[in-house]
Design a protein around this motif. Sequence first.
Motif, PDB file in Angstrom:
ATOM      1  N   ALA A 163      39.561  19.878  67.605  1.00 22.90           N
ATOM      2  CA  ALA A 163      39.568  21.332  67.453  1.00 22.90           C
ATOM      3  C   ALA A 163      40.289  21.746  66.174  1.00 22.90           C
ATOM      4  N   MET A 164      41.409  21.082  65.859  1.00 22.15           N
ATOM      5  CA  MET A 164      42.147  21.405  64.643  1.00 22.15           C
ATOM      6  C   MET A 164      41.307  21.121  63.394  1.00 22.15           C
ATOM      7  N   LEU A 165      40.529  20.053  63.442  1.00 18.05           N
ATOM      8  CA  LEU A 165      39.665  19.736  62.304  1.00 18.05           C
ATOM      9  C   LEU A 165      38.583  20.801  62.130  1.00 18.05           C
ATOM     10  N   LEU A 166      38.027  21.266  63.236  1.00 20.50           N
ATOM     11  CA  LEU A 166      37.017  22.320  63.149  1.00 20.50           C
ATOM     12  C   LEU A 166      37.619  23.610  62.608  1.00 20.50           C
ATOM     13  N   LEU A 167      38.827  23.914  63.036  1.00 23.37           N
ATOM     14  CA  LEU A 167      39.489  25.115  62.536  1.00 23.37           C
ATOM     15  C   LEU A 167      39.863  24.964  61.063  1.00 23.37           C
ATOM     16  N   ALA A 168      40.174  23.738  60.666  1.00 28.15           N
ATOM     17  CA  ALA A 168      40.521  23.503  59.267  1.00 28.15           C
ATOM     18  C   ALA A 168      39.307  23.664  58.362  1.00 28.15           C
ATOM     19  N   GLN A 169      38.183  23.107  58.797  1.00 21.63           N
ATOM     20  CA  GLN A 169      36.968  23.176  57.988  1.00 21.63           C
ATOM     21  C   GLN A 169      35.776  22.749  58.849  1.00 21.63           C
ATOM     22  N   PRO A 170      34.904  23.684  59.228  1.00 19.25           N
ATOM     23  CA  PRO A 170      33.739  23.316  60.049  1.00 19.25           C
ATOM     24  C   PRO A 170      32.852  22.253  59.405  1.00 19.25           C
ATOM     25  N   ARG A 171      32.933  22.117  58.091  1.00 17.70           N
ATOM     26  CA  ARG A 171      32.101  21.134  57.401  1.00 17.70           C
ATOM     27  C   ARG A 171      32.514  19.695  57.721  1.00 17.70           C
ATOM     28  N   PHE A 172      33.647  19.521  58.399  1.00 20.74           N
ATOM     29  CA  PHE A 172      34.020  18.174  58.840  1.00 20.74           C
ATOM     30  C   PHE A 172      32.955  17.593  59.771  1.00 20.74           C
ATOM     31  N   LEU A 173      32.201  18.475  60.431  1.00 25.50           N
ATOM     32  CA  LEU A 173      31.135  18.006  61.310  1.00 25.50           C
ATOM     33  C   LEU A 173      30.044  17.273  60.536  1.00 25.50           C
ATOM     34  N   GLN A 174      29.965  17.534  59.240  1.00 28.22           N
ATOM     35  CA  GLN A 174      28.960  16.867  58.418  1.00 28.22           C
ATOM     36  C   GLN A 174      29.374  15.451  58.038  1.00 28.22           C
ATOM     37  N   ASN A 175      30.636  15.133  58.260  1.00 27.77           N
ATOM     38  CA  ASN A 175      31.123  13.777  58.002  1.00 27.77           C
ATOM     39  C   ASN A 175      30.787  12.919  59.226  1.00 27.77           C
ATOM     40  N   LYS A 176      29.641  12.268  59.179  1.00 29.08           N
ATOM     41  CA  LYS A 176      29.156  11.534  60.343  1.00 29.08           C
ATOM     42  C   LYS A 176      30.091  10.395  60.741  1.00 29.08           C
ATOM     43  N   GLY A 177      30.697   9.757  59.746  1.00 30.66           N
ATOM     44  CA  GLY A 177      31.611   8.664  60.056  1.00 30.66           C
ATOM     45  C   GLY A 177      32.820   9.142  60.835  1.00 30.66           C
ATOM     46  N   LEU A 178      33.402  10.265  60.405  1.00 32.07           N
ATOM     47  CA  LEU A 178      34.570  10.814  61.091  1.00 32.07           C
ATOM     48  C   LEU A 178      34.204  11.280  62.494  1.00 32.07           C
ATOM     49  N   VAL A 179      33.062  11.945  62.621  1.00 31.16           N
ATOM     50  CA  VAL A 179      32.622  12.410  63.940  1.00 31.16           C
ATOM     51  C   VAL A 179      32.380  11.224  64.871  1.00 31.16           C
ATOM     52  N   ALA A 180      31.749  10.173  64.344  1.00 33.67           N
ATOM     53  CA  ALA A 180      31.498   8.980  65.162  1.00 33.67           C
ATOM     54  C   ALA A 180      32.803   8.321  65.584  1.00 33.67           C
ATOM     55  N   LEU A 181      33.781   8.309  64.687  1.00 33.08           N
ATOM     56  CA  LEU A 181      35.079   7.713  65.000  1.00 33.08           C
ATOM     57  C   LEU A 181      35.793   8.506  66.091  1.00 33.08           C
ATOM     58  N   LEU A 182      35.791   9.830  65.961  1.00 32.32           N
ATOM     59  CA  LEU A 182      36.426  10.673  66.976  1.00 32.32           C
ATOM     60  C   LEU A 182      35.707  10.545  68.318  1.00 32.32           C
ATOM     61  N   ALA A 183      34.379  10.451  68.265  1.00 25.77           N
ATOM     62  CA  ALA A 183      33.621  10.273  69.504  1.00 25.77           C
ATOM     63  C   ALA A 183      33.932   8.925  70.144  1.00 25.77           C
ATOM     64  N   THR A 184      34.099   7.900  69.314  1.00 29.13           N
ATOM     65  CA  THR A 184      34.403   6.567  69.839  1.00 29.13           C
ATOM     66  C   THR A 184      35.725   6.546  70.583  1.00 29.13           C
TER      67      THR A 184
END
Length: 246
Positions: A163-184
């Motif tokens: 949630a903090m990352l989304l509030l910092a910058q919604p474009r973090f969702l475009q970083n597939k590697g970071l999203v995959a890591l958080l999902a993992t």
Amino acid sequence: MTELRKPFLLLAGVFAVLTVALETGSALLTAHADTAGLTTATKGLGMETGGFEDVRGLATPYLALIDVIVIFTLGLYLLSLLLPRSAVGRASGAVTVVGAVLLLILAIGLLIAAVRDLILMVTLFVAAPFGTIVYLIRWGAFPLDDAVLLLRLLIFLKVVVFAMLLLAQPRFLQNKGLVALLATTGLATLAVTLVYGFVPTILVSIVDAAAAVVIAAVAAIWASILALGSLPAVVEAIRASRSSVR
């Protein structure tokens, strides 16, 4: 383009560090627990075992193998706010390769240790009656309720990081590697929480060790991906340095 909200990015890093501290039993949280009031607080949450350090088992500390990658990634983002991006970009490749290799070695070592413990537990459990008795004495009384409570707290913290990352910058969702890591890491924590409830309490220690094996393997895969993915950046940095010398 939405501007980066730096305080939220910093908070994401803080909560990620707190998550790893809870997973590993950092001395910052467990030392002098009575003085800090931690024991009293955990008892208020229904944890009667004397502190978080008593309920982690194997799987929960192994989750830190994945979460340190989250901390490292967020650390690079934070460094780019303090240092020139060109400097961070040149150094990040080499640092990532070295860190990933070290993490890979650690993950493999812990994987072997977890497999050893798992084999020992299963061997003792099926070696009735004396082996089973030894197993029950050593691993039969797993603090299941407290362990699940800790895992739920970890899930909450990981949701907060996202949630903090989304509030910092919604474009973090475009970083597939970071999203995959958080999902993992989120799914791994949730999976450990769920599998604890699928077996009798006396078998939870075996399931816990099996989960640790899987988590260590996943961490090793992530470390390999990071190392291989950073090699092109290292090669490019070497070429650039040679060109500047010429």
